[in-house]
Enzyme design. Structure first.
Site, PDB file in Angstrom:
ATOM      1  N   TYR A   1       0.544  -1.139  -0.416  1.00  0.00           N
ATOM      2  CA  TYR A   1      -0.389   0.545  -0.165  1.00  0.00           C
ATOM      3  C   TYR A   1       0.519   0.923  -0.344  1.00  0.00           C
ATOM      4  O   TYR A   1       1.950   1.054   0.589  1.00  0.00           O
ATOM      5  CB  TYR A   1      -1.067  -0.259   1.317  1.00  0.00           C
ATOM      6  CG  TYR A   1      -2.212  -0.921   1.546  1.00  0.00           C
ATOM      7  CD1 TYR A   1      -1.995  -1.877   0.270  1.00  0.00           C
ATOM      8  CD2 TYR A   1      -2.617  -1.323   2.595  1.00  0.00           C
ATOM      9  CE1 TYR A   1      -3.097  -2.803  -0.162  1.00  0.00           C
ATOM     10  CE2 TYR A   1      -3.301  -2.179   2.691  1.00  0.00           C
ATOM     11  CZ  TYR A   1      -3.530  -3.172   1.757  1.00  0.00           C
ATOM     12  OH  TYR A   1      -5.059  -4.278   1.244  1.00  0.00           O
TER      13      TYR A   1
ATOM     14  N   GLU B   1     -20.221   1.238  21.371  1.00  0.00           N
ATOM     15  CA  GLU B   1     -21.723   1.324  20.131  1.00  0.00           C
ATOM     16  C   GLU B   1     -21.584   2.808  20.447  1.00  0.00           C
ATOM     17  O   GLU B   1     -22.420   3.591  19.356  1.00  0.00           O
ATOM     18  CB  GLU B   1     -22.326   0.838  20.347  1.00  0.00           C
ATOM     19  CG  GLU B   1     -21.875  -0.945  20.175  1.00  0.00           C
ATOM     20  CD  GLU B   1     -23.317  -1.311  20.392  1.00  0.00           C
ATOM     21  OE1 GLU B   1     -24.089  -1.822  21.178  1.00  0.00           O
ATOM     22  OE2 GLU B   1     -22.893  -2.897  19.559  1.00  0.00           O
TER      23      GLU B   1
END
Ligand SMILES: [Zn+2]
Ligand SMILES: [Zn+2]
Length: 441
Positions: free
Chosen positions: A344, A420
């Site tokens: 990458y 969350e």
């Protein structure tokens, strides 16, 4: 009932069309391209949480995201988007065309999980398995790509409902195999582009988020210019000549040569490249050779990784690594074969784009929760999009405020845990980037 509410809104709107309102809008225009935050409802937040839990319980390895991409494609179709599937194996792209002409913004999520056995005690912990290098392995969303997918599905839902008000188009990119395609396969962002992602529609900007254990829930780490390193694998095969360990002069010892190569390579970063420009790392991870104490083998195999934050220094290191290995071997009459497997590129955030989107981020999370991220020696294939169009990638903290993010289990850990509450922040960030971009250009 509905009429009453509309009536009230009109009344309020006319009431606040005063000088002080106009002034506040003008002031806001200095710092923010849009004067208000788009926020998601509790119902949508709940749906994002449910999607995330479902994805977390059903993680899939790179290039095998069949169920995940099915869930995504079905959702995007239900929203009326133009949907392309099966790009780069399991990739899904949705396009939402706004009612008013304008630029195209792309929002990207990666979908794959890792061969990690989940050790958290969340009720939706993964017990899934998959095939990795010919073996059955446990699979876990240990890098949080489940959150990325759920947040982008939530953003798509919110934005699709605003189609009549939208300026420009929004492209939702759900990409496979960020963690790397299986051996012998291509995948990820590079393959998405190769298979014509930007031929479907070339965006004017691409945005991406990565959830980050080293950050507190809802905090955003941004950076102008290089953010994450390039990552390239190298192999060096040191070829000598086998002989008896008691008579080294009878052959050419590749073990001693390999150790010299390992040492000499250390001088590349420390002595030969301008590290004031950007840091770099060269590490060996594999040294293999020999079968018995008294046999000098024919060959030693070395493998390692190179990390950079500057594409120029990257090519310089490739060159110097090759020269150092070949010349060191030659000095002893051995040979070194060097192979560099380019991975990458450096993930570079377009500085101008970051500047223009700062007001949006400040507005959404508050400047006290926005910090300049350190350089990260990990790599991201988001970098391939950033090579093509101005892009921005940020880190979203997910470690609960009562824990120390610096000691929290990191991404890729079997104990990786995401608060969350970060889902709302990430979803709203994606939405507001898309909404603000046309005016912030
Ligand atoms: Zn990862
Ligand atoms: Zn990741």
């Amino acid at each position: 009932m509905k009429l009453t509410i509309i009536g009230l809104t009109v009344l309020l709107a006319s009431f606040i069309t005063t000088d002080s309102y106009a002034e506040s809008v003008n002031n806001a225009a200095d710092t923010a391209p849009s004067a208000h935050n788009a926020t998601i409802s509790e119902a949508l937040e709940q749906r994002v949480i449910e999607w995330r839990r479902d994805l977390h319980q059903h993680p899939e390895l790179s290039n095998r995201e069949f169920r995940t991409s099915g869930v995504v494609a079905e959702h995007l179709r239900s929203l009326g988007l133009e949907v392309t599937t099966d790009i780069a194996h399991t990739g899904v792209v949705g396009i939402l065309r706004g009612a008013h002409p304008g630029p195209t913004v792309a929002l990207r999520a990666d979908m794959d999980a890792l061969p990690v056995k989940e050790m958290t005690d969340v009720p939706f912990a993964s017990v899934a398995t998959g095939e990795y290098r010919g073996r059955e392995v446990p699979v876990m969303h240990a890098c949080g790509h489940d959150l990325h997918v759920a947040m982008l599905m939530g953003a798509a839902e919110y934005l699709a409902r605003k189609q009549a008000e939208l300026t420009g188009n929004i492209m939702f990119i759900f990409q496979p195999a960020e963690e790397g395609a299986p051996e012998g396969e291509e995948g990820g962002a590079e393959l998405m582009l190769k298979e014509g992602l930007f031929a479907i529609e070339k965006p004017d900007a691409v945005f991406g988020i990565h959830v980050w254990s080293a950050g507190t829930t809802g905090h955003i780490g941004y950076r102008k210019g290089p953010l994450m390193a390039s990552s390239d694998r190298f192999e060096i095969r040191v070829l000598g000549e086998q002989t008896h360990g008691s008579r080294p002069w009878g052959g050419i010892d590749p073990i001693v040569v390999a150790s010299q190569i390992i040492n000499n390579v250390q001088t590349i970063v420390s002595r030969q490249v301008n590290i004031t420009k950007a840091p770099a790392v060269v590490s060996f991870g594999i040294v293999e050779g020999g079968v018995r104490n008294n046999i000098i083998p024919d060959e030693v195999y070395l493998e390692g990784t190179i990390r950079n934050f500057d594409m120029g220094i990257r090519s310089e290191i490739f060159e110097k690594l090759t020269t150092t290995a070949e010349m060191t071997a030659a000095a002893s009459g051995a040979r070194a074969e060097v192979f560099i497997d380019e991975g990458y590129p450096v993930t570079v955030n377009n500085p101008d784009l970051v500047t223009r989107m700062m007001p949006t981020m400040e507005r959404i999370i508050g400047s006290e929760n926005l910090y300049e991220a350190d350089l990260v020696t990990g790599a991201e294939d988001f970098s391939f999009y950033a090579l093509e169009v101005p892009s921005m990638f940020v880190f979203l903290g997910i470690t609960p405020p009562d824990q120390n993010p610096l000691t929290a289990p990191s991404n890729h850990s079997p104990y990786f845990y995401a608060d969350e509450a970060s889902l709302r922040v990430g979803t709203e960030l994606l939405i507001n980037w898309a909404l603000d971009y046309p005016a912030a250009r």
